[in-house]
Design an enzyme around this catalytic site. Structure first.
Site, PDB file in Angstrom:
ATOM      1  N   ASN A  10       0.890  -1.580  -0.079  1.00 14.26           N
ATOM      2  CA  ASN A  10      -0.183   0.207   0.240  1.00 14.26           C
ATOM      3  C   ASN A  10       0.957   1.645   0.077  1.00 14.26           C
ATOM      4  O   ASN A  10       1.281   1.900   0.588  1.00 14.26           O
ATOM      5  CB  ASN A  10      -0.832  -0.299   0.835  1.00 14.26           C
ATOM      6  N   TRP A  11       1.167   1.958  -1.090  1.00 13.39           N
ATOM      7  CA  TRP A  11       1.799   3.164  -1.654  1.00 13.39           C
ATOM      8  C   TRP A  11       1.491   4.097  -0.293  1.00 13.39           C
ATOM      9  O   TRP A  11       1.727   5.301  -0.361  1.00 13.39           O
ATOM     10  CB  TRP A  11       2.287   2.920  -2.656  1.00 13.39           C
ATOM     11  N   LYS A  12       0.065   4.504  -0.349  1.00 13.38           N
ATOM     12  CA  LYS A  12      -0.406   5.425   0.557  1.00 13.38           C
ATOM     13  C   LYS A  12      -0.033   6.610  -0.626  1.00 13.38           C
ATOM     14  O   LYS A  12      -0.407   6.819  -1.664  1.00 13.38           O
ATOM     15  CB  LYS A  12      -0.262   5.614   1.487  1.00 13.38           C
ATOM     16  N   HIS A  97      -9.663   0.362   4.782  1.00 13.60           N
ATOM     17  CA  HIS A  97      -7.995   1.082   5.095  1.00 13.60           C
ATOM     18  C   HIS A  97      -9.144   1.548   6.669  1.00 13.60           C
ATOM     19  O   HIS A  97      -9.445   2.596   6.278  1.00 13.60           O
ATOM     20  CB  HIS A  97      -7.353   1.626   4.454  1.00 13.60           C
ATOM     21  N   GLU A 167      -5.651  -5.746  10.470  1.00 16.63           N
ATOM     22  CA  GLU A 167      -4.359  -4.301  10.687  1.00 16.63           C
ATOM     23  C   GLU A 167      -4.741  -3.413  12.185  1.00 16.63           C
ATOM     24  O   GLU A 167      -5.838  -2.697  11.503  1.00 16.63           O
ATOM     25  CB  GLU A 167      -4.496  -3.309   9.469  1.00 16.63           C
ATOM     26  N   GLY A 173       1.955   2.013  10.898  1.00 15.79           N
ATOM     27  CA  GLY A 173       2.906   3.133  10.880  1.00 15.79           C
ATOM     28  C   GLY A 173       4.146   2.840  13.129  1.00 15.79           C
ATOM     29  O   GLY A 173       4.623   4.013  12.900  1.00 15.79           O
ATOM     30  N   SER A 213       3.396  -2.381  10.718  1.00 18.49           N
ATOM     31  CA  SER A 213       5.128  -2.357  10.382  1.00 18.49           C
ATOM     32  C   SER A 213       5.733  -3.177  10.036  1.00 18.49           C
ATOM     33  O   SER A 213       6.787  -3.885  11.330  1.00 18.49           O
ATOM     34  CB  SER A 213       5.099  -1.878  12.367  1.00 18.49           C
ATOM     35  N   GLY A 234       3.225  -0.779   3.623  1.00 15.98           N
ATOM     36  CA  GLY A 234       3.049   0.305   4.100  1.00 15.98           C
ATOM     37  C   GLY A 234       3.783   0.297   3.403  1.00 15.98           C
ATOM     38  O   GLY A 234       4.470   1.037   2.308  1.00 15.98           O
TER      39      GLY A 234
HETATM   40  C1  PEP Z   1      -0.663  -0.321   6.721  1.00 17.49           C
HETATM   41  O1  PEP Z   1      -0.899   1.447   6.205  1.00 17.49           O
HETATM   42  O2  PEP Z   1      -1.821  -1.046   5.808  1.00 17.49           O
HETATM   43  C2  PEP Z   1       0.600  -0.273   6.804  1.00 17.49           C
HETATM   44  C3  PEP Z   1       0.589  -1.423   6.999  1.00 17.49           C
HETATM   45  O3  PEP Z   1       0.845   0.413   6.747  1.00 17.49           O
HETATM   46  P1  PEP Z   1       2.871   0.165   7.987  1.00 17.49           P
HETATM   47  O4  PEP Z   1       3.656  -0.701   6.885  1.00 17.49           O
HETATM   48  O5  PEP Z   1       3.619   1.477   7.600  1.00 17.49           O
HETATM   49  O6  PEP Z   1       2.849   0.145   9.367  1.00 17.49           O
END
Ligand code: PEP
Length: 254
Positions: A10-12, A97, A167, A173, A213, A234
């Site tokens: 997920n590149w956001k 999400h 999640e 994050g 994470s 992410g």
């Molecule tokens: C996400 O936003 O779906 C996610 C898993 O982010 P991160 O890997 O940066 O915690």
């Protein structure tokens, strides 16, 4: 747990330019094409999706959308319909999400988005997860309710068009991912909730991802001990050295 693994990036709202997006997609596609047991989905921002999709299908590499409109088409300024995203090259779409839930998506809205995804012939990646956790165990109810509400109205025959992504919001994050043993507990719980809706066979076949994470250091242990079918990644998905390493390590899991 299925033997093939699915890694969704997920590149956001990254990267800043289409040229950078193409570079990340090209490299990710190249690494994916060399993997034997792992499928990779890159979910770039809407404006970069077409540029990131290959004209020729590449083994193991797919494009996903980060969200989708509740509408098919019409006077809905700023929205992108599932059919439109499919025509840009999407095979998957994320719904529910936590960042979209925080911006106002209720389970009902998520269920409408999910319906559009499935109607358009895409596979939905349905995110669920509690915002906080305490000793009371209330997070189980939160996750169960999200699953029930978000899947409401989905015909039983379409259960295979949905991949679950657990999640925990407090792990997104964060500095460290959830302990793999806790991931295992939640992957069992999500499958059980899925089978309560669609029956035991669908529950057994359901794919569950973990997100929060994840990086190349913890990915293998989370999949192995957490008994999940893959990961929703992410930050690390746009960090090419780290993501390349993560994909190669995951591919070694038997
Ligand atoms: C996400 O936003 O779906 C996610 C898993 O982010 P991160 O890997 O940066 O915690």
């Amino acid at each position: 747990m299925n033997s093939r693994k699915l890694i969704v990036g997920n590149w956001k709202m990254h990267p800043a330019s289409v040229d950078d997006a193409k570079r990340i997609a090209r490299r990710t596609r190249l690494v994916a094409s060399r993997l034997e047991h792992t499928d990779v989905v890159a979910c770039p921002p809407f404006p970069f999706m077409q540029a990131c999709a290959s004209r020729r299908p590449t083994a193991n590499f797919y494009i996903g959308a980060q969200s989708v409109s509740v509408h098919e088409e019409g006077a809905h300024t700023g929205e992108a319909g599932a059919g439109m995203l499919r025509s840009l090259g999407a095979t998957y779409a994320i719904v529910g999400h936590s960042e979209q839930r925080a911006a106002g998506d209720s389970d009902e809205i998520v269920s409408h988005r999910l319906a559009r995804v499935v109607e358009a012939g895409l596979t939905a990646i349905l995110c669920v997860g509690e915002r906080t956790r305490d000793e009371s165990g209330a997070h189980f109810d939160v996750v169960r309710d999200q699953i029930k509400g978000s899947l409401a109205g989905l015909p039983e025959g379409k259960a295979r068009s949905v991949i679950m992504a657990y999640e925990p919001v407090w792990e997104i994050g964060a500095k460290e991912a959830m302990a793999p043993e806790e991931v295992h507990e939640m992957s069992i719980f999500v499958k059980k909730a899925f089978s309560d809706i669609f029956g035991p066979e669908a529950g057994l076949k359901a794919k569950v991802l973990y997100g929060g994470s994840v990086n190349f250091r913890n990915a293998v242990e989370i999949i192995h001990t957490g008994q999940v079918d893959g990961l929703l990644v992410g930050r690390e998905s746009v960090n090419l050295p780290g993501f390349t390493e993560l994909l190669k390590e995951v591919d070694k899991i038997q």
